[in-house]
Design a protein around this motif. Structure first.
Motif, PDB file in Angstrom:
ATOM      1  N   PHE A 148       0.834  -1.204   0.000  1.00  0.00           N
ATOM      2  CA  PHE A 148       0.000   0.000   0.000  1.00  0.00           C
ATOM      3  C   PHE A 148       0.868   1.252   0.000  1.00  0.00           C
ATOM      4  O   PHE A 148       1.882   1.307   0.694  1.00  0.00           O
ATOM      5  CB  PHE A 148      -0.935   0.016   1.207  1.00  0.00           C
ATOM      6  N   SER A 149       0.439   2.244  -0.759  1.00  0.00           N
ATOM      7  CA  SER A 149       1.175   3.515  -0.837  1.00  0.00           C
ATOM      8  C   SER A 149       0.515   4.604  -0.010  1.00  0.00           C
ATOM      9  O   SER A 149       0.926   5.759  -0.059  1.00  0.00           O
ATOM     10  CB  SER A 149       1.268   3.974  -2.300  1.00  0.00           C
ATOM     11  N   VAL A 150      -0.562   4.267   0.724  1.00  0.00           N
ATOM     12  CA  VAL A 150      -1.225   5.207   1.626  1.00  0.00           C
ATOM     13  C   VAL A 150      -1.327   4.581   3.002  1.00  0.00           C
ATOM     14  O   VAL A 150      -1.277   3.351   3.149  1.00  0.00           O
ATOM     15  CB  VAL A 150      -2.633   5.598   1.119  1.00  0.00           C
ATOM     16  N   LYS A 151      -1.486   5.432   4.014  1.00  0.00           N
ATOM     17  CA  LYS A 151      -1.623   4.956   5.385  1.00  0.00           C
ATOM     18  C   LYS A 151      -2.458   5.959   6.172  1.00  0.00           C
ATOM     19  O   LYS A 151      -2.592   7.124   5.771  1.00  0.00           O
ATOM     20  CB  LYS A 151      -0.257   4.796   6.038  1.00  0.00           C
ATOM     21  N   PRO A 152      -3.045   5.558   7.322  1.00  0.00           N
ATOM     22  CA  PRO A 152      -3.819   6.496   8.140  1.00  0.00           C
ATOM     23  C   PRO A 152      -2.949   7.630   8.668  1.00  0.00           C
ATOM     24  O   PRO A 152      -1.801   7.414   9.061  1.00  0.00           O
ATOM     25  CB  PRO A 152      -4.339   5.621   9.279  1.00  0.00           C
ATOM     26  N   LYS A 153      -3.513   8.832   8.644  1.00  0.00           N
ATOM     27  CA  LYS A 153      -2.810  10.006   9.167  1.00  0.00           C
ATOM     28  C   LYS A 153      -3.422  10.494  10.468  1.00  0.00           C
ATOM     29  O   LYS A 153      -2.735  10.763  11.438  1.00  0.00           O
ATOM     30  CB  LYS A 153      -2.833  11.134   8.134  1.00  0.00           C
ATOM     31  N   GLN A 154      -4.774  10.611  10.482  1.00  0.00           N
ATOM     32  CA  GLN A 154      -5.445  11.103  11.681  1.00  0.00           C
ATOM     33  C   GLN A 154      -6.906  10.697  11.653  1.00  0.00           C
ATOM     34  O   GLN A 154      -7.448  10.342  10.600  1.00  0.00           O
ATOM     35  CB  GLN A 154      -5.348  12.631  11.773  1.00  0.00           C
ATOM     36  N   THR A 155      -7.540  10.735  12.835  1.00  0.00           N
ATOM     37  CA  THR A 155      -8.959  10.466  12.969  1.00  0.00           C
ATOM     38  C   THR A 155      -9.649  11.729  13.457  1.00  0.00           C
ATOM     39  O   THR A 155      -9.229  12.336  14.442  1.00  0.00           O
ATOM     40  CB  THR A 155      -9.212   9.327  13.972  1.00  0.00           C
ATOM     41  N   THR A 156     -10.698  12.149  12.741  1.00  0.00           N
ATOM     42  CA  THR A 156     -11.401  13.366  13.132  1.00  0.00           C
ATOM     43  C   THR A 156     -12.263  13.117  14.361  1.00  0.00           C
ATOM     44  O   THR A 156     -12.479  11.976  14.779  1.00  0.00           O
ATOM     45  CB  THR A 156     -12.304  13.871  11.990  1.00  0.00           C
ATOM     46  N   ARG A 157     -12.792  14.205  14.887  1.00  0.00           N
ATOM     47  CA  ARG A 157     -13.645  14.113  16.062  1.00  0.00           C
ATOM     48  C   ARG A 157     -14.897  13.303  15.789  1.00  0.00           C
ATOM     49  O   ARG A 157     -15.495  12.717  16.679  1.00  0.00           O
ATOM     50  CB  ARG A 157     -14.012  15.536  16.504  1.00  0.00           C
ATOM     51  N   GLN A 158     -15.291  13.234  14.505  1.00  0.00           N
ATOM     52  CA  GLN A 158     -16.484  12.492  14.120  1.00  0.00           C
ATOM     53  C   GLN A 158     -16.181  11.031  13.791  1.00  0.00           C
ATOM     54  O   GLN A 158     -17.065  10.279  13.424  1.00  0.00           O
ATOM     55  CB  GLN A 158     -17.156  13.156  12.921  1.00  0.00           C
ATOM     56  N   GLY A 159     -14.922  10.630  13.912  1.00  0.00           N
ATOM     57  CA  GLY A 159     -14.549   9.246  13.689  1.00  0.00           C
ATOM     58  C   GLY A 159     -14.037   8.932  12.307  1.00  0.00           C
ATOM     59  O   GLY A 159     -13.639   7.793  12.030  1.00  0.00           O
ATOM     60  N   GLU A 160     -14.019   9.905  11.383  1.00  0.00           N
ATOM     61  CA  GLU A 160     -13.542   9.646  10.026  1.00  0.00           C
ATOM     62  C   GLU A 160     -12.021   9.586  10.012  1.00  0.00           C
ATOM     63  O   GLU A 160     -11.334  10.421  10.618  1.00  0.00           O
ATOM     64  CB  GLU A 160     -14.025  10.733   9.067  1.00  0.00           C
ATOM     65  N   VAL A 161     -11.476   8.596   9.308  1.00  0.00           N
ATOM     66  CA  VAL A 161     -10.035   8.413   9.228  1.00  0.00           C
ATOM     67  C   VAL A 161      -9.514   9.049   7.943  1.00  0.00           C
ATOM     68  O   VAL A 161      -9.984   8.728   6.838  1.00  0.00           O
ATOM     69  CB  VAL A 161      -9.654   6.920   9.256  1.00  0.00           C
ATOM     70  N   ILE A 162      -8.571   9.973   8.084  1.00  0.00           N
ATOM     71  CA  ILE A 162      -7.931  10.623   6.950  1.00  0.00           C
ATOM     72  C   ILE A 162      -6.617   9.902   6.662  1.00  0.00           C
ATOM     73  O   ILE A 162      -5.823   9.663   7.576  1.00  0.00           O
ATOM     74  CB  ILE A 162      -7.656  12.108   7.231  1.00  0.00           C
TER      75      ILE A 162
END
Length: 275
Positions: free
Chosen positions: A7-21
């Protein structure tokens, strides 16, 4: 977190609403289902989002967004959203914004955008003051992939310098189209210019012109034309066209004449497809 093998992408952060960027190491990425689930998160096919947890919107209320009116299921007003109306389902305002209206489903107002309206579904407002009609998810791709919008712009000139008109005549906001390597934008701008003063010997106050500028944009390549729909008095050199400023910022510009004070008002219609 390290990149998973393959994979060339990975999780960066999770918003307050639970969405993973996610990130590719440089840019923020909205992951697809395979990428999301590979890291153990849940993929929501309706909103095309990757989530770490599901948050009940009824508890997302903070001191700075109590002036909002929200009616419907799974609507979210992130922190810093004020004086906003949301009616429908699965709509989101990304925060630090005010005076917006969303009616429909799966619509979005981007972070920091003010005075915008989004209707229909899968529309996204990324410019202050625009009215967006979402045209659906466009073969399941998501928000903003097929939509139209209207933006009002204005400004003044006192010489022959080419000048970018501004959204709601803001002191800084001149960006009127999204930048994307896969964004096609048809446009129609109706531009009115009226002389209000100046010291030029020729012409007079209330000299005026009305242009229609139409064209197509892709990757900063513009095919456009301008038509005089009406003019009166001394208007030689007055003009309007779409230009680019900086890397990808599309602008609507006008040109006046030396020693003439001219007020400009324009309505820009945008028709967008991202593929």
């Amino acid at each position: 977190m390290e990149f998973k093998k393959g994979f060339s992408v990975k999780p960066k952060q999770t918003t307050r609403q639970g969405e993973v960027i996610f990130t590719d190491g440089t840019n923020d990425i909205i992951p697809n289902q395979v990428q999301c689930e590979a890291y153990g998160y849940t993929y929501n096919s309706d909103s095309r989002s990757c989530t770490a947890f599901r948050l009940n919107n009824s508890i997302i209320t903070s001191a700075d967004n109590v002036d909002n009116f929200i009616k419907g299921k799974n609507n979210t007003a992130e922190t810093g959203t004020t004086n906003t109306i949301i009616m429908g389902e699965n709509n989101i305002v990304k925060g630090i914004s005010r005076n917006n209206i969303l009616i429909g489903d799966n619509n979005e107002v981007a972070n920091g955008v003010n005075n915008a309206t989004v209707l229909g579904n899968y529309g996204i407002a990324e410019r202050d003051g625009e009215v967006v009609i979402g045209g659906g998810a466009f073969n399941g791709l998501g928000k903003g992939y097929g939509q139209s919008s209207v933006v009002s712009l204005s400004g003044t000139t006192t010489d022959a310098t080419q000048t970018n008109l501004k959204v709601n005549n803001s002191s800084s906001n001149t960006i009127i189209a999204r930048s994307s390597t896969s964004s096609f934008q048809g446009f129609e701008a109706n531009v009115l210019g009226v002389r209000t003063g100046g010291s030029a010997g020729s012409g007079a106050v209330n000299d005026r012109v009305f242009f229609r500028v139409t064209g197509l944009v892709f990757l900063k390549a513009i095919d456009q034309s301008s038509t005089d729909l009406g003019k009166f008095g001394t208007t030689g050199g007055w003009a309007s066209e779409v230009v680019f400023s900086g890397t990808n910022d599309m602008q609507l510009s006008v040109t006046g004449a030396a020693n003439m004070n001219i007020s400009w008002s324009a309505t820009l219609n945008l028709y967008e497809i991202i593929v």
